[in-house]
Design a protein around this motif. Structure first.
Motif, PDB file in Angstrom:
ATOM      1  N   PRO A  24      52.499  45.641  53.193  1.00  0.00           N
ATOM      2  CA  PRO A  24      53.139  44.786  52.272  1.00  0.00           C
ATOM      3  C   PRO A  24      52.048  43.479  51.823  1.00  0.00           C
ATOM      4  CG  PRO A  24      53.123  44.245  54.663  1.00  0.00           C
ATOM      5  CD  PRO A  24      52.317  45.272  54.494  1.00  0.00           C
ATOM      6  N   GLN A  25      51.065  43.774  52.001  1.00  0.00           N
ATOM      7  CA  GLN A  25      49.963  42.514  51.662  1.00  0.00           C
ATOM      8  C   GLN A  25      49.524  42.904  49.960  1.00  0.00           C
ATOM      9  OE1 GLN A  25      49.157  44.153  54.186  1.00  0.00           O
ATOM     10  NE2 GLN A  25      49.548  42.680  55.738  1.00  0.00           N
ATOM     11  N   GLY A  26      49.765  44.027  49.584  1.00  0.00           N
ATOM     12  CA  GLY A  26      49.394  44.456  48.351  1.00  0.00           C
ATOM     13  C   GLY A  26      47.975  44.811  48.131  1.00  0.00           C
ATOM     14  N   VAL A  27      47.318  44.755  46.773  1.00  0.00           N
ATOM     15  CA  VAL A  27      45.998  45.158  46.536  1.00  0.00           C
ATOM     16  C   VAL A  27      45.036  43.999  46.805  1.00  0.00           C
ATOM     17  CG1 VAL A  27      44.603  46.172  44.613  1.00  0.00           C
ATOM     18  CG2 VAL A  27      46.953  46.841  44.734  1.00  0.00           C
ATOM     19  N   TYR A  28      43.993  44.291  47.387  1.00  0.00           N
ATOM     20  CA  TYR A  28      42.728  43.405  47.751  1.00  0.00           C
ATOM     21  C   TYR A  28      42.182  43.115  46.437  1.00  0.00           C
ATOM     22  CZ  TYR A  28      43.426  44.334  52.724  1.00  0.00           C
ATOM     23  OH  TYR A  28      43.804  44.291  54.137  1.00  0.00           O
ATOM     24  N   LEU A  29      41.866  42.037  46.374  1.00  0.00           N
ATOM     25  CA  LEU A  29      41.190  41.421  45.207  1.00  0.00           C
ATOM     26  C   LEU A  29      39.835  40.946  45.462  1.00  0.00           C
ATOM     27  CD1 LEU A  29      44.206  39.912  43.189  1.00  0.00           C
ATOM     28  CD2 LEU A  29      43.247  42.064  42.718  1.00  0.00           C
ATOM     29  N   PRO A  30      38.953  40.738  44.495  1.00  0.00           N
ATOM     30  CA  PRO A  30      37.625  40.230  44.997  1.00  0.00           C
ATOM     31  C   PRO A  30      37.972  38.649  44.963  1.00  0.00           C
ATOM     32  CG  PRO A  30      37.536  41.282  42.806  1.00  0.00           C
ATOM     33  CD  PRO A  30      38.901  41.646  43.477  1.00  0.00           C
TER      34      PRO A  30
END
Length: 118
Positions: A24-30
């Motif tokens: 549910p958190q979505g995509v990790y972004l830098p």
């Protein structure tokens, strides 16, 4: 017993949330990095080292995320919410100023009152 546990977990809202197949958190972004040194830093602790002659047994590590320059500050594992900010002011702010952002994981050390982000 196995079927009872399965039936309980199927009805339990907490169990369903914990066992979601889709994140549910979505995509990790830098994390964003500024274009100048010592505006974004990360900090962490290395604990459980052998004691020095002065009794220090840990290292407070502060890294500039732009230049990758690091400061390694000897400290005591028992340093508390008063001592760590004093180390930070004495060894980082004095030399580089106040950073815009601080990134840190949430160690056991942080659970005892040391702030984990600014």
């Amino acid at each position: 017993m196995h079927s009872d546990v399965d039936r309980f977990c199927e009805r339990c809202v907490t169990c369903k949330k914990a066992k979601l197949k889709v994140s549910p958190q979505g995509v990790y972004l830098p994390l964003p990095i500024h274009d100048s040194p010592w505006t974004d830093i990360s900090m962490d602790f290395v604990l459980g080292l052998p004691r020095t002659k002065t009794g220090r047994d840990s290292i407070f590590v502060v890294v500039d995320r732009f230049s990758k320059m690091a400061h390694f500050i000897a400290c005591h594992k028992t340093n508390d919410v008063v001592n760590v900010p004093n180390l930070f002011l004495r060894d980082i702010v004095r030399l580089h100023g106040i950073p815009h952002s601080i990134v840190s994981d949430r160690d056991v050390v942080h659970l005892h009152g040391i702030p984990h982000s600014v």
